[in-house]
Write an enzyme that holds these catalytic residues in place. Structure first.
Site, short mmCIF file in Angstrom:
data_model
loop_
_atom_site.label_atom_id
_atom_site.label_comp_id
_atom_site.label_asym_id
_atom_site.label_seq_id
_atom_site.Cartn_x
_atom_site.Cartn_y
_atom_site.Cartn_z
N TYR A 354 -1.11 -14.21 -5.43
CA TYR A 354 -2.01 -14.41 -4.31
C TYR A 354 -3.11 -15.42 -4.61
O TYR A 354 -3.68 -15.42 -5.68
CB TYR A 354 -2.61 -13.07 -3.89
CG TYR A 354 -1.53 -12.09 -3.55
CD1 TYR A 354 -0.71 -12.31 -2.45
CD2 TYR A 354 -1.29 -10.99 -4.35
CE1 TYR A 354 0.31 -11.44 -2.15
CE2 TYR A 354 -0.27 -10.11 -4.05
CZ TYR A 354 0.53 -10.34 -2.95
OH TYR A 354 1.55 -9.48 -2.65
N ASP A 356 -6.16 -15.69 -2.84
CA ASP A 356 -6.73 -14.83 -1.83
C ASP A 356 -7.65 -15.52 -0.81
O ASP A 356 -7.55 -15.26 0.38
CB ASP A 356 -7.49 -13.68 -2.48
CG ASP A 356 -6.55 -12.53 -2.86
OD1 ASP A 356 -5.55 -12.34 -2.16
OD2 ASP A 356 -6.84 -11.83 -3.84
N LEU A 362 -11.95 -14.29 2.23
CA LEU A 362 -12.66 -13.18 1.57
C LEU A 362 -13.49 -12.43 2.59
O LEU A 362 -14.70 -12.57 2.65
CB LEU A 362 -13.56 -13.72 0.45
CG LEU A 362 -12.82 -14.50 -0.63
CD1 LEU A 362 -13.78 -14.87 -1.74
CD2 LEU A 362 -11.67 -13.66 -1.19
N TYR A 442 -7.38 -4.06 -3.13
CA TYR A 442 -8.39 -4.42 -4.11
C TYR A 442 -9.71 -4.78 -3.46
O TYR A 442 -9.72 -5.33 -2.37
CB TYR A 442 -7.89 -5.61 -4.93
CG TYR A 442 -8.09 -5.40 -6.39
CD1 TYR A 442 -7.26 -4.55 -7.10
CD2 TYR A 442 -9.14 -6.03 -7.05
CE1 TYR A 442 -7.47 -4.33 -8.43
CE2 TYR A 442 -9.34 -5.80 -8.40
CZ TYR A 442 -8.50 -4.96 -9.08
OH TYR A 442 -8.71 -4.74 -10.41
#
Ligand SMILES: *[C@@H]1O[C@H](CO)[C@@H](O)[C@H](O)[C@H]1NC(C)=O
Ligand SMILES: *[C@@H]1O[C@H](CO)[C@@H](O)[C@H](O)[C@H]1NC(C)=O
Ligand SMILES: *[C@@H]1O[C@H](CO)[C@@H](O)[C@H](O)[C@H]1NC(C)=O
Ligand SMILES: *[C@@H]1O[C@H](CO)[C@@H](O)[C@H](O)[C@H]1NC(C)=O
Length: 669
Positions: A354, A356, A362, A442
């Protein structure tokens, strides 16, 4: 020491993905909705306040787009030929296009506002387009396409669309049903495909993988993966291109002990709990937030939420105490990217690499007051554009607070001339800007911390839930980390990391210099005592920033302080070997040092041992050290590894408002 017996999951190096769906403005209330798990924040109580944002006008050239500006971008785009001629497009990103740095630097409060522009990234008919929308003149002033490969961040509609399409696929349903799974317990995640296009027909498509979990008996469905079951889906056409089902013999794990919610934890009577704790600010916080400008102590900066970077800090300035002038420190600071490659080259895992920020953004859920951030925190909302450009609110996304951990900013007491009777010390207070990005399982806690001595610390904390792999194995071995190459044709991945165990048997094996590209984890384990799943209990040494000695090993001072030759040493316990530079260090010649003892190369395996760690600093003085030096610190950690059966602080209660002393919280927006 190799033990291959019992371990339910292989726990892999974990970080991961996906933005949350809490903010979805207007999604069809489909069945699929109830299957895709929508996380809820148990403790979040204050209701979001939209109203103050609706009338907001930008006060600074770097202020994010306002609700009216988002709406204006939509209107302008709706008459642009690209969008007019296509009924199917997604606006994957709509953000402020920052004015030129030169103009921003020249701009002062009270000046006429700089022209406002929006930067738009859209996918139309499988092609990425990057556009600039000028909000003053009401036109698209720049339009580029095909310059680089790749696609923008996925939108919430992409994620939902892929999920719905997958459940409409009979092959997908049938395979799951054949495994005896109750489809009502399913939670499926749409995952980035990692940029692998294995077959020709997969080229020039936006692809996602779908994998599922069972939430039967737990909210922590990540612990119950339906292993070896992956669908490949075209994001735009919603075709399920392939379903791989190669894990039929892998059982879904038992839900017992997987739930992490406070409400269901049982606290054993002998645990000593902490009394409520909170920072007192009898006169209120000492920072101010005006729009997006933050002022605190000698600092000033601009702060804005961003759908990709999370937090963007700009125009950071510090006031010089000698001249009272505000001085530029940093024009722009933000998390640019975050890479999370799972170290498993097998079919259902190789693609989990990933990126991200660029793949998902984010983004966050509202922070949890009193627990994510202390009582004295101020909260800032984010306003972002949905897939069709409609603005939506991300409440309490960022918090700002002063932190006092009881540390010392600087100190000196005069011991040489007792008659001077001097003892001076200053407490260290800092300002923290925080967000928590949730990428599916996560959580990343991103902090920008400002110290009054001019230091800025950017900190990333990792929490959340591991992505575990279901396996028929019941054991795991571990330790040092090595790059492994895959055999040609074995996997689309060329390389991955594998933990290789190496036991330091003698003192010389344990003379260790840290190396970034030959990383080790340093575990001290008791092989005779194992956890229920068969891991030897232990603690690990986690080094922090340190420095090695640059003196020649044969140089007298280096011989006398030879313990600085390595960062880590292990010796067998010997009551007489306590002082690393020798018992009689004064005018010593280096014949009684840790190096001399360790060179005897005694056995250390299965022995009562002493672990030595050297923290080093190279101090090249600078003017800020004059006339007295602000504290500089480094550290290392001793962290339990398989010492407890599970997270030892699960049952600890969170902070509750009524338990804390009465003190004034900062008025948030
Ligand atoms: C697959 O299962 C879901 C959930 O039970 C159901 O809504 C859907 O209609 C099924 N699709 C097919 C093609 O059977
Ligand atoms: C799950 O584990 C618990 C505790 O070990 C046990 O009581 C329970 O029967 C197990 N459930 C299943 C479905 O195996
Ligand atoms: C030194 O200073 C402290 C704090 O001002 C004072 O309490 C103490 O009595 C002083 N000691 C002497 C020996 O003057
Ligand atoms: C213990 O340490 C002392 C000092 O280094 C040394 O003389 C002695 O041989 C050591 N004993 C053992 C058993 O290693």
């Amino acid at each position: 020491m190799e033990a291959r017996n019992s371990w339910r999951f292989v726990l892999l190096l974990a970080l991961v993905l996906l933005l949350t769906w809490l903010h979805l403005p207007s999604l069809p209330n489909s069945k699929f909705h109830s299957r895709w798990y929508i996380p809820k924040n148990t403790f979040y109580s204050s209701s979001p306040t939209y109203h103050h944002l609706e009338s907001e006008t930008p006060q600074h050239p770097l202020d994010p787009l306002t609700i009216q500006e988002f709406n204006r971008v939509r209107t302008i785009l709706s008459s642009h030929p690209l969008f007019k001629s296509s009924s199917s497009y997604t606006l994957n990103s709509v953000v402020l296009e920052e004015p030129d740095k030169k103009l921003v630097l020249k701009w002062k409060k009270g000046d006429p506002p700089l022209p406002r522009k929006a930067s738009v990234v859209a996918v139309v008919k499988r092609v990425s387009h990057v556009l600039t929308v000028d909000l003053e003149i009401g036109h698209v002033t720049s339009h580029e396409t095909g310059l680089v490969s790749g696609y923008p961040m996925v939108t919430e509609r992409d994620l939902y669309g892929v999920g719905e399409a997958t459940l409409r696929c009979p092959e997908f349903n049938n395979s799951l049903a054949k495994r005896g799974l109750n489809l009502d317990d399913l939670v499926c995640l749409s995952l980035s495909s990692g940029g692998y296009e294995k077959l020709e027909e997969e080229e020039n498509r936006r692809l996602m993988k779908v994998q599922c979990f069972s939430k039967e008996g737990t909210v922590n469905f990540y612990m119950k993966p339906i292993e070896g079951f992956t669908a490949l889906v075209d994001i735009d056409s919603k075709e399920v291109l392939a379903v791989s089902d190669d894990g039929k013999n892998i059982p879904v794990a038992n839900a017992s002990n997987t739930d992490y919610r406070y409400s269901i934890q049982k606290l054993r009577g002998e645990m000593r709990l902490l009394n409520p704790i909170s920072l007192e600010q009898p006169k209120g916080p000492s920072f101010s937030v005006d729009g997006h400008m933050v002022k605190w102590a000698n600092w000033e900066f601009h702060l804005r939420p961003d759908p990709r970077a999370g937090i963007i800090i700009s125009q950071v300035k510090v006031r010089d105490p000698d001249t009272s002038m505000l001085r530029n420190v940093m024009y722009k600071g933000f998390v640019s990217e975050l890479f999370v490659p799972y170290m498993d080259p097998t079919e259902d895992w190789y693609f989990r690499t990933y990126i991200d920020a660029g793949e998902y953004g984010l983004q966050s859920m509202p922070l949890n007051p009193l627990n994510d951030c202390p009582r004295n925190a101020y909260y800032m909302d984010g306003v972002f554009a949905s897939y069709d450009g409609t603005p939506y609110l991300q409440p309490n996304m960022i918090c700002i607070f002063e932190s006092y951990a009881g540390d010392i900013a600087w100190r000196h007491a005069e011991a040489t001339v007792a008659s001077l009777n001097v003892s001076e010390a200053r407490p260290k207070v800092t300002l923290v800007v925080r967000m928590a990005a949730i990428l599916e399982n996560y959580d990343y806690i991103m902090d920008w911390e400002f110290q009054t001595d001019g230091l800025i610390r950017a900190k990333v904390g990792l929490s959340g839930i591991l992505m575990v792999k279901g396996t028929t194995y019941e054991n795991m071995d571990q330790v040092n980390l090595k790059r492994q190459e895959t055999a040609p044709g074995e996997s689309p991945r060329k390389s991955y990391l594998k933990a290789v165990r190496k036991v330091a048997k003698t003192e010389k094996d344990a003379q260790i210099r840290l190396q970034l590209y030959e990383p080790y984890e340093f575990h001290v384990v008791n092989p005779l005592k194992k956890t229920k799943v068969g891991n030897p209990v232990g603690y690990k040494l986690v080094p922090g920033a340190t420095a090695g000695s640059l003196l020649d090993p044969e140089d007298l001072p280096q011989k006398r302080a030879a313990f600085t030759n390595n960062q880590i040493w292990v010796t067998p316990y010997n009551k007489s070997e306590q002082w690393a530079g020798g018992l009689l260090a004064y005018q010593s010649k280096g014949d009684d040092t840790l190096q001399v003892w360790s060179n005897r190369d005694r056995g250390i395996e299965n022995k009562d041992i002493v672990l030595w760690y050297t923290i080093g600093f190279h101090h090249i003085p600078c003017q800020e050290d004059y006339p007295i030096m602000p504290t500089v610190s480094s550290s290392f950690d001793l962290k339990p590894v398989n010492f407890f059966e599970r997270n030892p602080i699960l049952a600890v209660p969170p902070n509750f408002e009524e338990d804390l002393p009465a003190s004034k919280a900062h008025d948030s927006a």
